[in-house]
Design an enzyme around this catalytic site. Structure first.
Site, PDB file in Angstrom:
ATOM      1  N   HIS A  79      -8.157   3.635   3.864  1.00  0.00           N
ATOM      2  CA  HIS A  79      -8.338   4.308   5.159  1.00  0.00           C
ATOM      3  C   HIS A  79      -9.797   4.325   5.635  1.00  0.00           C
ATOM      4  O   HIS A  79     -10.043   4.482   6.820  1.00  0.00           O
ATOM      5  CB  HIS A  79      -7.859   5.757   5.054  1.00  0.00           C
ATOM      6  CG  HIS A  79      -6.378   5.892   4.961  1.00  0.00           C
ATOM      7  ND1 HIS A  79      -5.644   5.295   3.960  1.00  0.00           N
ATOM      8  CD2 HIS A  79      -5.501   6.553   5.741  1.00  0.00           C
ATOM      9  CE1 HIS A  79      -4.360   5.602   4.140  1.00  0.00           C
ATOM     10  NE2 HIS A  79      -4.253   6.366   5.202  1.00  0.00           N
TER      11      HIS A  79
ATOM     12  N   GLU B 114      -5.113   9.592   9.066  1.00  0.00           N
ATOM     13  CA  GLU B 114      -3.683   9.561   9.428  1.00  0.00           C
ATOM     14  C   GLU B 114      -3.459  10.281  10.762  1.00  0.00           C
ATOM     15  O   GLU B 114      -2.597   9.929  11.546  1.00  0.00           O
ATOM     16  CB  GLU B 114      -2.839  10.250   8.350  1.00  0.00           C
ATOM     17  CG  GLU B 114      -2.810   9.529   7.018  1.00  0.00           C
ATOM     18  CD  GLU B 114      -1.782   8.409   6.964  1.00  0.00           C
ATOM     19  OE1 GLU B 114      -0.822   8.453   7.742  1.00  0.00           O
ATOM     20  OE2 GLU B 114      -1.967   7.495   6.145  1.00  0.00           O
TER      21      GLU B 114
ATOM     22  N   CYS C  98     -11.235   3.066  -0.413  1.00  0.00           N
ATOM     23  CA  CYS C  98      -9.931   3.598  -0.010  1.00  0.00           C
ATOM     24  C   CYS C  98      -9.532   2.851   1.254  1.00  0.00           C
ATOM     25  O   CYS C  98     -10.387   2.621   2.128  1.00  0.00           O
ATOM     26  CB  CYS C  98     -10.045   5.098   0.272  1.00  0.00           C
ATOM     27  SG  CYS C  98      -8.554   5.809   0.993  1.00  0.00           S
TER      28      CYS C  98
ATOM     29  N   ASP D 142       0.867  -1.183   0.000  1.00  0.00           N
ATOM     30  CA  ASP D 142       0.000   0.000   0.000  1.00  0.00           C
ATOM     31  C   ASP D 142       0.898   1.226   0.000  1.00  0.00           C
ATOM     32  O   ASP D 142       2.110   1.129   0.217  1.00  0.00           O
ATOM     33  CB  ASP D 142      -0.889  -0.011   1.257  1.00  0.00           C
ATOM     34  CG  ASP D 142      -1.775   1.237   1.330  1.00  0.00           C
ATOM     35  OD1 ASP D 142      -2.394   1.595   0.305  1.00  0.00           O
ATOM     36  OD2 ASP D 142      -1.827   1.887   2.395  1.00  0.00           O
ATOM     37  N   SER D 143       0.303   2.372  -0.219  1.00  0.00           N
ATOM     38  CA  SER D 143       1.071   3.614  -0.186  1.00  0.00           C
ATOM     39  C   SER D 143       1.553   3.946   1.228  1.00  0.00           C
ATOM     40  O   SER D 143       2.434   4.766   1.389  1.00  0.00           O
ATOM     41  CB  SER D 143       0.189   4.756  -0.707  1.00  0.00           C
ATOM     42  OG  SER D 143      -1.013   4.791   0.022  1.00  0.00           O
TER      43      SER D 143
HETATM   44  N1  DGL Z   1      -3.974   3.804  -0.046  1.00  0.00           N
HETATM   45  C1  DGL Z   1      -4.713   4.824  -0.752  1.00  0.00           C
HETATM   46  C2  DGL Z   1      -5.945   4.218  -1.404  1.00  0.00           C
HETATM   47  O1  DGL Z   1      -6.466   3.206  -0.959  1.00  0.00           O
HETATM   48  C3  DGL Z   1      -5.097   5.968   0.161  1.00  0.00           C
HETATM   49  C4  DGL Z   1      -3.914   6.802   0.621  1.00  0.00           C
HETATM   50  C5  DGL Z   1      -3.166   7.485  -0.522  1.00  0.00           C
HETATM   51  O2  DGL Z   1      -3.681   8.434  -1.131  1.00  0.00           O
HETATM   52  O3  DGL Z   1      -2.053   7.030  -0.800  1.00  0.00           O
HETATM   53  O4  DGL Z   1      -6.412   4.725  -2.378  1.00  0.00           O
END
Ligand code: DGL
Length: 283
Positions: A202, A168, A200, A22-23
C-alpha cells in the site's frame, strides 16, 4: 507436496499467464508495474479480499492462505507466481519455493537489492530504513535480505500498521494520514537513514506524502518497481518471456466483494476493469 501443485509432464509454457497474489487490492501496485514493464505478459491476479489484512496474522495462518492461493494459481496454468504481498513474502516465500515447480518471486529481495544499490558512504555504514506491516517487520525478512547483501548495513525497521487502513480509505493526501506518517517516520530522520524501503504493497500510493514528510535526503525504495524488474529477469533466465507484440490478457479474481475491488482497482490501475471473478475459499 500437494500433487496439483506440479504441472504434469512438460514445464510451464512461455505463453501462459503470470500469477500474482496479494491479501487484497495493494498488490495492484505490482500488477501496474508488471503491466508497464512487460506489456505482452498475461496476468491472473488474486486478491484475498475476504481475509485481508495479513499484516497482523500469525505466520502459520499467512502460510496456509498463501498455499491455498498458489494452489489455485497453479490450477489456472500460470508459468510463475509473484507474491506481491510483503507479509506473505516474509512468511511464505521459502515454503512456496520449496513446493512449487515454477519460479516464485517475492517482493522482499528486490526491495532489499534496490535499498543497497547506491554507493556505500565514505564514512560509517550504510543506514537503511524499512517500513511495513507488523508481520513483515517482526519476521526480520528485510533485515536478513539487506544484511545478506551488505553485512555492515545499519537497518532500522518499523511497523506502520495504521497506514494500510488509511490507504484503503483512499486518504492518500489527507492531513490525518500526514500526521500519522510524521509520527511513524520521525525516527528515520533522527537516525539519518539514506534510503527508506516502502515494504508494504500500500505504501507506494503514499509515496508523494511520505517524500514530503521525510524530505529530499532520504531516497524512497518502491518494491513494486523492483519486483517487476525481477520478474523480467527471472522469466528471461527461464526462457519464459511472452513472445507476442500485443498486450497480454488480465484476469482479476477476489475472494470477496468484487464490486468494491473493481472500484478501488480502477483508481489504482487508471482504467476500468472488464470483469472481476469471485473465488470461494474457506475462512
Ligand atoms: N499486502 C500487505 C503487505 O504488503 C498489506 C496489507 C495487509 O496487511 O494484508 O504487507
Amino acid at each position: 507436496m500437494h500433487p496439483r501443485w506440479r504441472r504434469p509432464g512438460l514445464g510451464p509454457l512461455s505463453s501462459a499467464p503470470i500469477g500474482v497474489f496479494d491479501s487484497g487490492v495493494g498488490g495492484l501496485t505490482v500488477v501496474r508495474e508488471i503491466a508497464r514493464q512487460l506489456p505482452a505478459e498475461s496476468l491472473v491476479y488474486v486478491g484475498d479480499t475476504a481475509r485481508v489484512p495479513y499484516g497482523p496474522k500469525s505466520p502459520d495462518t499467512v502460510r496456509r492462505y498463501s498455499r491455498e492461493i498458489a494452489g489455485y494459481l497453479i490450477e489456472q496454468g500460470v508459468k510463475a507466481v509473484v507474491v506481491a504481498c510483503n507479509t506473505a513474502t516474509a512468511h511464505a516465500l521459502d515454503d512456496l519455493r520449496a513446493t512449487l515447480a515454477i519460479p516464485v518471486i517475492g517482493v522482499v529481495e528486490p526491495g532489499a537489492r534496490a535499498a543497497v544499490a547506491g554507493p556505500t558512504p565514505a564514512v560509517g555504514s550504510r543506514r537503511v530504513g524499512v517500513i511495513g506491516t507488523v508481520g513483515t517487520i517482526r519476521s526480520g525478512a528485510y533485515e536478513r535480505a539487506i544484511r545478506a547483501l551488505d553485512p555492515l548495513a545499519d537497518v532500522l525497521a518499523r511497523a506502520c500498521p495504521l497506514l494500510v487502513p488509511l490507504v484503503e480509505e483512499g486518504w492518500l493526501t489527507h492531513p490525518a494520514t500526514e500526521l500519522v506518517a510524521r509520527e511513524y517516520l520521525a525516527p528515520f530522520q533522527t537516525h539519518g537513514v539514506e534510503s527508506l524501503v516502502l515494504g508494504c504493497t500500500h505504501y507506494p500510493l503514499l509515496r508523494p506524502l511520505i517524500a514530503r514528510v521525510v524530505g529530499p535526503d532520504i531516497q524512497l525504495v518502491d518494491s513494486a518497481q523492483e519486483t517487476a524488474a525481477d520478474v523480467a529477469c527471472v522469466l528471461q533466465a527461464a526462457g519464459l518471456c511472452a513472445s507476442g507484440q500485443g498486450l497480454g490478457t488480465r484476469r482479476f479474481v477476489v475472494t470477496d466483494a468484487p464490486d468494491q475491488f473493481a472500484r478501488v482497482a480502477t483508481h489504482f490501475l487508471g482504467a476500468p476493469l472488464e470483469a472481476v471473478e469471485t473465488l470461494a475459499l474457506a475462512a
